[in-house]
Design an enzyme around this catalytic site. Structure first.
Site, mmCIF file in Angstrom:
data_model
loop_
_atom_site.group_PDB
_atom_site.id
_atom_site.type_symbol
_atom_site.label_atom_id
_atom_site.label_comp_id
_atom_site.label_asym_id
_atom_site.label_seq_id
_atom_site.Cartn_x
_atom_site.Cartn_y
_atom_site.Cartn_z
ATOM 1 N N LYS A 60 -1.207 4.041 4.947
ATOM 2 C CA LYS A 60 -0.752 2.747 4.417
ATOM 3 C C LYS A 60 -1.207 2.562 2.968
ATOM 4 O O LYS A 60 -0.435 2.178 2.083
ATOM 5 C CB LYS A 60 -1.264 1.627 5.303
ATOM 6 C CG LYS A 60 -0.694 0.258 4.942
ATOM 7 C CD LYS A 60 -1.167 -0.807 5.914
ATOM 8 C CE LYS A 60 -0.295 -0.900 7.162
ATOM 9 N NZ LYS A 60 -0.583 0.026 8.217
ATOM 10 N N ARG A 116 -5.861 -4.845 6.513
ATOM 11 C CA ARG A 116 -4.991 -3.949 7.283
ATOM 12 C C ARG A 116 -5.626 -2.585 7.479
ATOM 13 O O ARG A 116 -6.216 -2.017 6.566
ATOM 14 C CB ARG A 116 -3.654 -3.749 6.546
ATOM 15 C CG ARG A 116 -2.875 -5.038 6.329
ATOM 16 C CD ARG A 116 -1.606 -4.755 5.583
ATOM 17 N NE ARG A 116 -0.712 -5.909 5.616
ATOM 18 C CZ ARG A 116 0.579 -5.874 5.337
ATOM 19 N NH1 ARG A 116 1.142 -4.729 5.000
ATOM 20 N NH2 ARG A 116 1.311 -6.962 5.378
ATOM 21 N N THR A 153 -4.180 -5.410 12.247
ATOM 22 C CA THR A 153 -4.074 -6.119 10.974
ATOM 23 C C THR A 153 -4.530 -7.560 11.199
ATOM 24 O O THR A 153 -4.233 -8.152 12.241
ATOM 25 C CB THR A 153 -2.625 -6.101 10.457
ATOM 26 O OG1 THR A 153 -2.303 -4.778 10.026
ATOM 27 C CG2 THR A 153 -2.438 -7.061 9.284
ATOM 28 N N GLN A 165 -5.443 -6.978 0.842
ATOM 29 C CA GLN A 165 -4.414 -7.391 -0.108
ATOM 30 C C GLN A 165 -4.299 -8.908 -0.154
ATOM 31 O O GLN A 165 -4.399 -9.578 0.886
ATOM 32 C CB GLN A 165 -3.043 -6.841 0.329
ATOM 33 C CG GLN A 165 -2.596 -5.584 -0.363
ATOM 34 C CD GLN A 165 -1.189 -5.224 0.088
ATOM 35 O OE1 GLN A 165 -0.942 -5.046 1.278
ATOM 36 N NE2 GLN A 165 -0.288 -5.131 -0.856
ATOM 37 N N GLU A 200 8.335 -3.457 4.536
ATOM 38 C CA GLU A 200 7.992 -4.833 4.877
ATOM 39 C C GLU A 200 7.960 -5.641 3.580
ATOM 40 O O GLU A 200 7.385 -5.196 2.583
ATOM 41 C CB GLU A 200 6.644 -4.896 5.595
ATOM 42 C CG GLU A 200 6.652 -4.197 6.952
ATOM 43 C CD GLU A 200 5.292 -4.212 7.611
ATOM 44 O OE1 GLU A 200 4.519 -5.169 7.347
ATOM 45 O OE2 GLU A 200 4.989 -3.284 8.373
ATOM 46 N N GLN A 226 4.631 -3.279 2.240
ATOM 47 C CA GLN A 226 4.478 -1.947 2.821
ATOM 48 C C GLN A 226 5.774 -1.171 2.644
ATOM 49 O O GLN A 226 6.867 -1.750 2.687
ATOM 50 C CB GLN A 226 4.128 -2.009 4.314
ATOM 51 C CG GLN A 226 3.913 -0.666 4.985
ATOM 52 C CD GLN A 226 2.849 0.175 4.300
ATOM 53 O OE1 GLN A 226 1.889 -0.328 3.754
ATOM 54 N NE2 GLN A 226 3.032 1.481 4.288
ATOM 55 N N ARG A 277 7.203 2.797 3.997
ATOM 56 C CA ARG A 277 6.908 4.058 4.682
ATOM 57 C C ARG A 277 8.232 4.781 4.932
ATOM 58 O O ARG A 277 9.292 4.158 4.939
ATOM 59 C CB ARG A 277 6.196 3.794 6.017
ATOM 60 C CG ARG A 277 7.005 2.972 6.988
ATOM 61 C CD ARG A 277 6.320 2.836 8.332
ATOM 62 N NE ARG A 277 5.164 1.991 8.286
ATOM 63 C CZ ARG A 277 5.182 0.672 8.467
ATOM 64 N NH1 ARG A 277 6.348 0.040 8.674
ATOM 65 N NH2 ARG A 277 4.079 -0.032 8.434
ATOM 66 N N HIS A 288 27.118 26.752 30.683
ATOM 67 C CA HIS A 288 26.311 27.738 31.399
ATOM 68 C C HIS A 288 25.657 27.149 32.648
ATOM 69 O O HIS A 288 25.767 27.705 33.756
ATOM 70 C CB HIS A 288 25.239 28.303 30.468
ATOM 71 C CG HIS A 288 24.220 29.110 31.186
ATOM 72 N ND1 HIS A 288 24.428 30.423 31.536
ATOM 73 C CD2 HIS A 288 23.005 28.780 31.687
ATOM 74 C CE1 HIS A 288 23.383 30.864 32.196
ATOM 75 N NE2 HIS A 288 22.506 29.899 32.292
#
Length: 906
Positions: free
Chosen positions: A32, A124, A143, A190, A304, A317, A319, A863
């Protein structure tokens, strides 16, 4: 909110400002924080903050005595949930009891003060195994929002550290094979955004795969309401190329999570008729910001975000979206065609869900080039393969656009897939209605000018006429072809390394494709004659009546292989040597076999079996996969399973013989139906039906033979490549002999010339291991990332809870299910219903003791379906997500005639 420069608040860098962090610091700051630091450095709007590094975590918890817990977790299986939960609780207790070291606490207080006096912050967790390119591990740690005051921040930090050991985090890491001793936790602090609206943004559509669509979920208040699933958010889909909002859906939203003065959050009720939380301009601004983030990272992102009351957008955020299937690799040797393209997954069509090794891919390029050249296509560089060849997610894809846009392709190809892989046929047919893929090739000449020369060169018409008029002679010619084919695979024993690689490329590029026109026309004729017999017989010959003729087929090399293994098990039981299988694991038995230490009947019997069938393997079309002769562990496990079957009536050889007798009786019934009209015409019709069905039984089983011979060739190639690998490993240019399968032929030649390729191998092994965990593989993939199958909900069963697929082998059975994703080392108890994603010949030894078969892929002549019919076990194929919807031990009822699977409730 202005960006704040947070000092490097400790002498040894235990606390770092986000602006000092980049993506290369993952091990130090966790996923993160690494992503937030990278996003901050790109000049994107990220709230200021700082990070306690993983070293701070280790310094703080080191005295807590977690080593014993680590050791216990390392040896506790991921299935022992109770033991994992107890160990996780102990680790949390120890971590919560630590005191934050004074120097770390002082650094946190200094960095927090730099953000502002008693400023609200989010605290977080940032784990080292989190927000990774191929596994997000999202939500596994905790978080804490709206934390106010330095003491509260330090307490939240301690709780974040403890959340590394939540039950869900410990179980998740155990499932993914991550050692507890290798993980550590950083913590991000943050400044909070006082969000009017917040939510998540995907820069590509995570459901359909479309790369040009941004998907936004939004709700009033903090984003936790959306991320945690506490609300039904507003939903928007935006075309990022044009800015057009393609979809708007207002959610009920129900609640908002908002910060409380002095710290903490509260949930407040929202009016049920509240309108959308974002206006069109805000939606477009979000999509544009997402595109900017995606351009920076070079990959689609899961973001986010928060919208402050001032209308300022913030990123909290970003990712990678780990669930998107990769786009097909571009071909640097060819210009990219214009317009959107359709790619078919050839790997899945072969029943292979796992990735192919690089050498396996290289082998396919040479084989595909041989096919293309034989059909008159230009292939400038055989090692690159023909123009339609593509790779995506380490699987093989074929550019199917010309087929989809051809009237002949539309008429023929889906019908072939109907019997081989029915779900792919359905996806292709849906594409026919897409205006982007209108028919542009109407003449059959483009197809015929490539097919006719191949058929003529392979003497296909002559083979078909011979099979009709002199079927026994046709079978003998197929046998003699096999002898010549095996002779062509021999490589001189004294060949040098470069010569071995050259011989391997010769086999792949010249010896394998001729197998197809030499053998395949006969089984194709067999199935065609089955259809003709049905037409001639007329009334009373539905598909079930005709399919019964295909039971207990002779001349099927896969059936012969499985029965040979059963006969070996019978000999072991009769000799009294079965006890050795009760006392040792398959791995131990394999070790004893290699040292010659098994009882004589086992040692000699297995040696004989491997001499005939040892070139086979699970996922055998990949050169990189060990053959049974390389490692007989799987076969020894199957033998152990066979020895558990003690009911003589269920013996596979008896069941096979009974199926053959029933098929012969069915021929007589169908012949009688054809002749029931009487007179010369009836007698002629009866003779034709009997002759057609007898040829069907003679030839249909040969459908397994082309692949058998191709795999013989692949095994011969593997042997030569492995010898070169041993030479390179001895020279230190690769780490071990098997590393050569993570190179291609050109690279192997470079290594023989002196180049060290250890680093190349290490990178590819890591990527391969990551792809092994991917479960969802698209059958069809468009060049914009769209997975067409995801655009349509799968078909529902006849009733709630009933899973529907394609009927493959008639019969009904109720028994416990056994979900098996990989047959290596799998144990299938006699009578259990095998539930698998797909099967190839390497799976079929399991069929002998199975009570039934359910597959996610395949058609009635794939098969697995063919072998199931021959063994007389009920089977349903093409059942979407069967391995997820059914669990091991669950009792299910399988109706192979109706194509349904009904799990018992409760």
């Amino acid at each position: 909110m202005n960006q704040v420069s947070t000092p490097d608040a400790s002498a040894d860098g235990l606390v770092l400002g986000l602006e000092l962090i980049d993506a290369g610091m993952l091990a130090r700051v966790g996923g993160k924080a690494a992503n937030l630091g990278e996003t901050t450095g790109a000049g994107l709007p990220v709230p200021p903050g700082f990070c306690l590094t993983t070293e701070a975590y280790r310094r703080a918890v080191g005295p807590a005595g977690l080593e014993d817990v680590h050791g216990a977790l390392a040896v506790t299986g991921d299935h022992d949930l109770a033991a994992l939960a107890a160990l996780a609780a102990r680790a949390r207790e120890l971590t919560l009891g630590v005191d934050v070291p004074p120097d770390i606490a002082a650094a946190v207080r200094e960095s927090y003060a730099a953000l502002g006096p008693d400023v609200p912050v989010a605290v977080r967790s940032s784990a080292t195994a989190e927000d990774l390119p191929l596994a997000s591990f999202a939500g596994q740690q905790d978080t804490y929002l709206n934390v106010v005051g330095a003491d509260a921040v330090l307490d939240a930090v301690r709780r974040c550290w403890a959340s590394l050991w939540t039950d869900r985090a410990v179980a998740y890491r155990a499932t993914h094979g991550i050692s507890p001793s290798t993980v550590a936790l950083a913590v991000v602090v943050q400044r909070m955004v006082d969000a009017a609206v917040a939510g998540v943004l995907f820069t590509a559509n995570p459901v359909t795969g479309r790369r040009h669509e941004a998907v936004i979920d939004a709700s009033p208040g903090l984003g936790e309401a959306v991320v945690s699933g506490a609300v039904n958010p507003d939903h928007f889909v935006v075309d990022t190329a044009t800015g057009e909002i393609l979809e708007r859906r207002t959610g009920d939203k129900a609640i908002a999570i908002r910060p409380l003065p002095g710290g903490g959050t509260e949930r407040t009720a929202l009016s049920p008729d509240s309108g959308p939380s974002l206006g069109d301009a805000q939606v477009r601004a979000l999509a544009a910001l997402g595109s900017k983030v995606e351009r920076h990272y070079g990959a689609p992102q899961d973001i986010e975000w928060a919208l402050a009351a001032s209308d300022k957008l913030w990123l909290v955020q970003s990712r990678p979206i780990t669930t998107l299937y990769p786009l097909p690799d571009p071909r640097p040797d060819l210009p990219e065609p214009d317009g959107i393209r359709v790619f078919l997954c050839f790997s899945l069509a072969q029943g292979l869900t796992r990735p192919l090794t690089p050498m396996g891919m290289a082998g396919f390029r040479l084989i595909a080039g041989s096919v293309a050249r034989s059909a008159g296509f230009d292939v400038p560089e055989p090692r690159n393969g023909p123009a339609p060849y593509r790779q995506a997610g380490q699987r093989l894809f074929v550019d199917f656009t010309p087929v989809v846009r051809s009237s002949v392709g539309r008429a023929i190809v889906p019908r072939v897939f109907d019997i081989m892989e029915a779900r792919s046929a359905a996806v292709l047919r849906r594409l026919f209605a897409d205006p982007r893929f209108t028919v542009t090739i109407r003449s059959p000449w483009r197809v015929l000018r490539h097919v006719v020369p191949v058929a003529a060169k392979g003497r296909v018409p002559e083979s078909l006429f011979r099979a009709l008029l002199r079927p026994e002679t046709a079978l003998r010619r197929v046998d003699s072809f096999g002898v010549r084919h095996r002779a062509a695979l021999v490589v001189p024993a004294d060949a040098t390394g470069p010569e071995r690689l050259n011989h391997a490329e010769r086999i792949l590029g010249g010896e394998l494709f001729p197998i197809v026109p030499a053998v395949l026309p006969l089984p194709a004729l067999g199935f065609a004659l089955l259809a003709v017999a049905g037409k001639l017989a007329g009334q009373g010959t539905d598909s079930g009546a005709l399919q019964a003729v295909l039971r207990g087929l002779p001349n099927n090399v896969t059936t012969e292989m499985d029965l040979a293994l059963w006969h070996l098990a019978t000999a072991i039981r009769e000799s009294g040597a079965a006890a050795v299988f009760e006392d040792a694991s398959p791995q131990e038995l394999a070790r004893r076999y290699r040292s010659g230490g098994l009882p004589a009947v086992v040692q000699s019997g297995l040696t004989g079996f491997l001499a005939r069938y040892g070139h086979r393997a699970v996922a055998e079309i990949d050169l990189g996969m060990p053959r049974w002769s390389d490692d007989p562990t799987h076969i020894l496990g199957v033998l152990a399973n066979y020895l558990k079957l003690d009911d003589p009536a269920l013996a596979p050889d008896r069941q096979f013989a009974r199926a053959a007798r029933e098929a012969e009786a069915q021929i007589e019934r169908l012949t009688a139906i054809a002749g029931s009209r009487g007179g010369p015409a009836g007698r002629l019709r009866a003779r034709l039906v009997r002759g057609a069905l007898r040829r069907t039984r003679m030839f249909a089983g040969l459908r397994e033979l082309p692949k058998y011979h191709i795999v013989e060739g692949l095994a011969a190639v593997r042997k030569e490549v492995a010898a070169v690998g041993a030479e390179l490993a001895a020279a230190g240019r690769i780490g071990e002999a098997d590393d050569i399968f993570f190179l291609d032929f050109a690279e192997a030649h470079r290594a023989l010339a002196g180049a060290s390729l250890r680093e190349v191998v290490a990178v590819r092994r890591e990527a391969y291991d990551a792809e092994l965990g991917r479960r969802r593989i698209p059958r069809v993939l468009l060049s914009d990332g769209t997975e067409p199958e995801a655009l349509h909900a799968p078909g529902t069963g006849a009733a709630a809870g009933v899973l529907s697929g394609t009927p493959a082998s008639a019969g009904t059975v109720t028994a416990k299910a056994r979900v098996i994703l990989d047959p290596q080392g799998a144990a299938l108890e006699p009578g259990e219903i095998l539930v698998a994603p797909s099967t190839d010949p390497g799976w079929t030894p399991l069929f002998l003791t199975a009570g039934g078969l359910v597959m996610e892929m395949g058609g009635p002549n794939s098969h697995g379906a063919v072998v199931a019919r021959e063994y007389g076990i009920p089977a349903v194929v093409g059942v979407p997500d069967a391995t997820a919807a059914i669990s091991t031990g669950q009792v299910i009822t399988l109706d192979g005639g109706a194509g349904t699977v009904t799990p018992e409730s409760g």
